[in-house]
Scaffold this motif. Structure first.
Motif, PDB file in Angstrom:
ATOM      1  N   PHE A  89       0.847  -1.199   0.000  1.00 54.16           N
ATOM      2  CA  PHE A  89       0.000   0.000   0.000  1.00 54.16           C
ATOM      3  C   PHE A  89       0.880   1.245   0.000  1.00 54.16           C
ATOM      4  O   PHE A  89       2.043   1.221   0.427  1.00 54.16           O
ATOM      5  CB  PHE A  89      -0.925   0.016   1.222  1.00 54.16           C
ATOM      6  N   SER A  90       0.316   2.310  -0.496  1.00 54.97           N
ATOM      7  CA  SER A  90       0.946   3.624  -0.385  1.00 54.97           C
ATOM      8  C   SER A  90      -0.148   4.633  -0.079  1.00 54.97           C
ATOM      9  O   SER A  90      -1.317   4.422  -0.423  1.00 54.97           O
ATOM     10  CB  SER A  90       1.674   4.010  -1.677  1.00 54.97           C
ATOM     11  N   ALA A  91       0.224   5.701   0.576  1.00 57.46           N
ATOM     12  CA  ALA A  91      -0.767   6.718   0.951  1.00 57.46           C
ATOM     13  C   ALA A  91      -0.116   8.092   0.896  1.00 57.46           C
ATOM     14  O   ALA A  91       1.043   8.266   1.275  1.00 57.46           O
ATOM     15  CB  ALA A  91      -1.310   6.463   2.354  1.00 57.46           C
ATOM     16  N   GLN A  92      -0.886   9.041   0.429  1.00 58.21           N
ATOM     17  CA  GLN A  92      -0.441  10.436   0.465  1.00 58.21           C
ATOM     18  C   GLN A  92      -1.291  11.185   1.480  1.00 58.21           C
ATOM     19  O   GLN A  92      -2.524  11.202   1.379  1.00 58.21           O
ATOM     20  CB  GLN A  92      -0.560  11.105  -0.901  1.00 58.21           C
ATOM     21  N   ILE A  93      -0.641  11.793   2.456  1.00 57.41           N
ATOM     22  CA  ILE A  93      -1.320  12.576   3.488  1.00 57.41           C
ATOM     23  C   ILE A  93      -1.068  14.048   3.179  1.00 57.41           C
ATOM     24  O   ILE A  93       0.087  14.496   3.152  1.00 57.41           O
ATOM     25  CB  ILE A  93      -0.802  12.208   4.894  1.00 57.41           C
ATOM     26  N   GLY A 112       4.043   0.659   2.552  1.00 56.96           N
ATOM     27  CA  GLY A 112       4.480  -0.538   3.260  1.00 56.96           C
ATOM     28  C   GLY A 112       3.816  -1.786   2.744  1.00 56.96           C
ATOM     29  O   GLY A 112       3.230  -1.811   1.654  1.00 56.96           O
ATOM     30  N   THR A 113       3.899  -2.827   3.552  1.00 60.47           N
ATOM     31  CA  THR A 113       3.363  -4.132   3.169  1.00 60.47           C
ATOM     32  C   THR A 113       2.541  -4.706   4.307  1.00 60.47           C
ATOM     33  O   THR A 113       2.715  -4.340   5.471  1.00 60.47           O
ATOM     34  CB  THR A 113       4.499  -5.105   2.805  1.00 60.47           C
ATOM     35  N   PHE A 114       1.639  -5.613   3.948  1.00 59.43           N
ATOM     36  CA  PHE A 114       0.886  -6.358   4.955  1.00 59.43           C
ATOM     37  C   PHE A 114       0.860  -7.822   4.546  1.00 59.43           C
ATOM     38  O   PHE A 114       0.832  -8.157   3.364  1.00 59.43           O
ATOM     39  CB  PHE A 114      -0.527  -5.797   5.155  1.00 59.43           C
ATOM     40  N   ARG A 115       0.902  -8.701   5.536  1.00 59.06           N
ATOM     41  CA  ARG A 115       1.023 -10.140   5.305  1.00 59.06           C
ATOM     42  C   ARG A 115       0.081 -10.897   6.234  1.00 59.06           C
ATOM     43  O   ARG A 115      -0.165 -10.482   7.366  1.00 59.06           O
ATOM     44  CB  ARG A 115       2.456 -10.619   5.565  1.00 59.06           C
ATOM     45  N   ALA A 116      -0.409 -12.044   5.748  1.00 54.33           N
ATOM     46  CA  ALA A 116      -1.260 -12.916   6.559  1.00 54.33           C
ATOM     47  C   ALA A 116      -1.306 -14.291   5.912  1.00 54.33           C
ATOM     48  O   ALA A 116      -0.959 -14.447   4.736  1.00 54.33           O
ATOM     49  CB  ALA A 116      -2.670 -12.341   6.703  1.00 54.33           C
ATOM     50  N   PHE A 117      -1.761 -15.281   6.685  1.00 54.30           N
ATOM     51  CA  PHE A 117      -1.799 -16.653   6.191  1.00 54.30           C
ATOM     52  C   PHE A 117      -3.184 -17.094   5.711  1.00 54.30           C
ATOM     53  O   PHE A 117      -3.371 -18.266   5.395  1.00 54.30           O
ATOM     54  CB  PHE A 117      -1.292 -17.629   7.258  1.00 54.30           C
ATOM     55  N   LEU A 170      -7.230  -6.876   6.683  1.00 55.83           N
ATOM     56  CA  LEU A 170      -6.129  -5.931   6.880  1.00 55.83           C
ATOM     57  C   LEU A 170      -6.194  -4.793   5.867  1.00 55.83           C
ATOM     58  O   LEU A 170      -5.987  -3.619   6.205  1.00 55.83           O
ATOM     59  CB  LEU A 170      -4.782  -6.650   6.772  1.00 55.83           C
ATOM     60  N   LYS A 171      -6.474  -5.140   4.634  1.00 56.58           N
ATOM     61  CA  LYS A 171      -6.558  -4.116   3.591  1.00 56.58           C
ATOM     62  C   LYS A 171      -7.627  -3.080   3.926  1.00 56.58           C
ATOM     63  O   LYS A 171      -7.410  -1.866   3.828  1.00 56.58           O
ATOM     64  CB  LYS A 171      -6.865  -4.776   2.244  1.00 56.58           C
ATOM     65  N   GLN A 172      -8.787  -3.549   4.368  1.00 60.90           N
ATOM     66  CA  GLN A 172      -9.886  -2.650   4.717  1.00 60.90           C
ATOM     67  C   GLN A 172      -9.516  -1.754   5.892  1.00 60.90           C
ATOM     68  O   GLN A 172      -9.724  -0.536   5.857  1.00 60.90           O
ATOM     69  CB  GLN A 172     -11.127  -3.470   5.066  1.00 60.90           C
TER      70      GLN A 172
END
Length: 448
Positions: free
Chosen positions: A227-231, A296-301, A309-311
């Motif tokens: 994901f990326s985000a602009q604040i 960053g990144t997010f991970r799960a099994f 997590l995405k939501q």
């Protein structure tokens, strides 16, 4: 129809067409393959270790290593593979996903079992000084994909020599762009696994001794997303912050809050990761910038956890930004969204029985799940799949260097093991499916 025409089919045709072409190549009478699973697989490792076959695989691996190509750019690698398949008399269809290849060995009829190798290199400058060092600055096979290709070609040679024993069809899947490009997804979307009963994939492992395999049923590698985000706020002089809307403060609050997604919302016994690894904003000590970018990144099994997590990542970023009077836009990379790699329970039992015969039960090691991701997961999500690790560690060579390092070195002694396992798993699983089909047919006739 000759193989020449099939080899030049456009990559966009659907797999029913692929299977039609492949089914025209009947190498033998399938009724001749009466050997047991043990009889079919018992000599594969010995054959793979023969001087001629070993040297052939080494030569191919080194040629690919010298000429690394990034995802969807594996044109010369693909050409080398096709040349070798032609020399072996193995028909193939190409291209899939730009450079991908699917070869076929056997009757051309069901059951269909696939074995896969990834082809792409990494954007890394090789720092290992040896005769076959990468010839292209900034590109290196630092994850063993050169060996994966050599092992799959080795398996192809073994299977082609025993094609009269096959009672179905082995598909050889040479896949581009595993390293973040999602090449498996594009090949899957092209239909290469329609009608396929199972698929096997492997990876070399520098942390397990050569001659061993590391396996587990169920989840073995995590699913991942980026994901990326602009604040966005309002910039101004750092000495008068009351006249600004500080996006750096907002981003800091967001990063802190994102850590709670795992520590306070995830089951402690169900591993998940959220990592912010990029923070860009500001260019002067005394100026508050208008905006900040984080990523960053997010991970799960499990796929459900990934979706959750995405939501929540998007909700936290947007709402925490609002608390600090900022606006936020969040983007997720679809190309880098990989589901978890989950090994089929039935295929796990099959793998164990074959590996036990080949290397012995003491050399079958348990692999703990890791947060790394693999796009083989797309294949294993579509059909029963099994992904395993082949040991290549050699204590005499010094310390362990992990993949994606410019100092990564491959122990070529691993090549026979990968080739033999590929060939044995596919050939014996075809026999198993064939025997099950015959048993069902006999039971049906008895009932009649």
């Amino acid at each position: 129809m000759g193989t020449h025409n099939m080899r030049r089919q456009p990559w966009s045709f659907a797999v029913p067409t692929l299977l039609f072409y492949l089914s025209t190549f009947v190498f033998s009478d399938s009724n001749n393959g009466n050997g047991s699973q043990a009889e079919i697989s018992i000599n594969f490792l010995e054959s793979a270790k023969s001087e001629d076959l070993f040297n052939w695989m080494v030569k191919i691996r080194r040629a690919i290593h010298e000429n690394p190509e990034l995802g969807f750019e594996e044109f010369e690698t693909s050409r080398l593979i096709r040349d070798e398949l032609e020399k072996l008399g193995i028909p193939y269809a190409h291209p899939f996903a730009v450079t991908g290849i699917v070869g076929s060995i056997g009757t051309g009829n069901p059951p269909f079992v696939a074995i896969r190798a990834d082809m792409d290199a990494l954007p890394i400058e090789e720092k290992v000084e040896w005769k076959h060092k990468s010839k292209f600055p900034g590109k290196m096979h630092a994850c063993g994909h050169d060996a994966h290709v050599a092992m799959l070609l080795g398996a192809a040679k073994l299977l082609q020599e025993r094609r009269n024993e096959l009672q179905g069809t082995v598909l050889l899947v040479f896949q581009p762009a595993e390293e973040g490009g999602g090449g498996a997804k594009r090949m899957l979307d092209a239909g290469i696994l329609e009608g396929v009963d199972a698929i096997f994939g492997l990876h070399v492992s520098p942390i397990h001794p050569v001659g061993t395999v590391a396996i587990r049923p169920g989840p073995i590698l995590a699913g991942s997303g980026f994901f990326s985000a602009q604040i966005s706020g309002k910039g101004g002089h750092a000495a008068i912050p009351q006249n600004t809307i500080d996006p750096i403060l907002a981003a800091s609050s967001i990063i802190f809050s994102l850590q709670h997604l795992v520590s306070r919302e995830a089951d402690p016994l169900d591993s998940q990761v959220v990592t912010v690894s990029k923070f860009q904003g500001g260019s002067a000590f005394n100026v508050i910038p208008d905006s900040v970018t984080i990523g960053g990144t997010f991970r799960a099994f499990s796929k459900n956890n990934l979706v959750q997590l995405k939501q929540r990542i998007e909700e936290v970023i947007v709402r925490q930004a609002a608390v600090q009077r900022c606006n936020a836009t969040v983007n997720f990379s679809d190309k880098s969204f990989y589901p978890p790699t989950v090994n089929d329970e039935s295929l796990h039992k099959h793998f164990f029985s074959i590996a036990e015969r080949m290397v012995g039960a003491k050399k079958i090691l348990e692999r703990k799940p890791t947060m790394g991701a693999e796009d083989f997961s797309f294949f294993a999500e579509a059909v029963p799949g099994y992904f395993y690790f082949v040991g290549m560690a050699n204590d005499t060579r010094g310390g362990t260097v992990l993949p994606h390092s410019p100092f990564f070195e491959l122990n070529e002694d691993v090549l026979p093991y990968g080739a033999a396992l590929h060939a044995s798993l596919a050939a014996t699983y075809i026999l198993r499916l064939h025997e099950k089909s015959n048993a069902r047919e006999t039971q049906f006739q008895d009932e009649l």
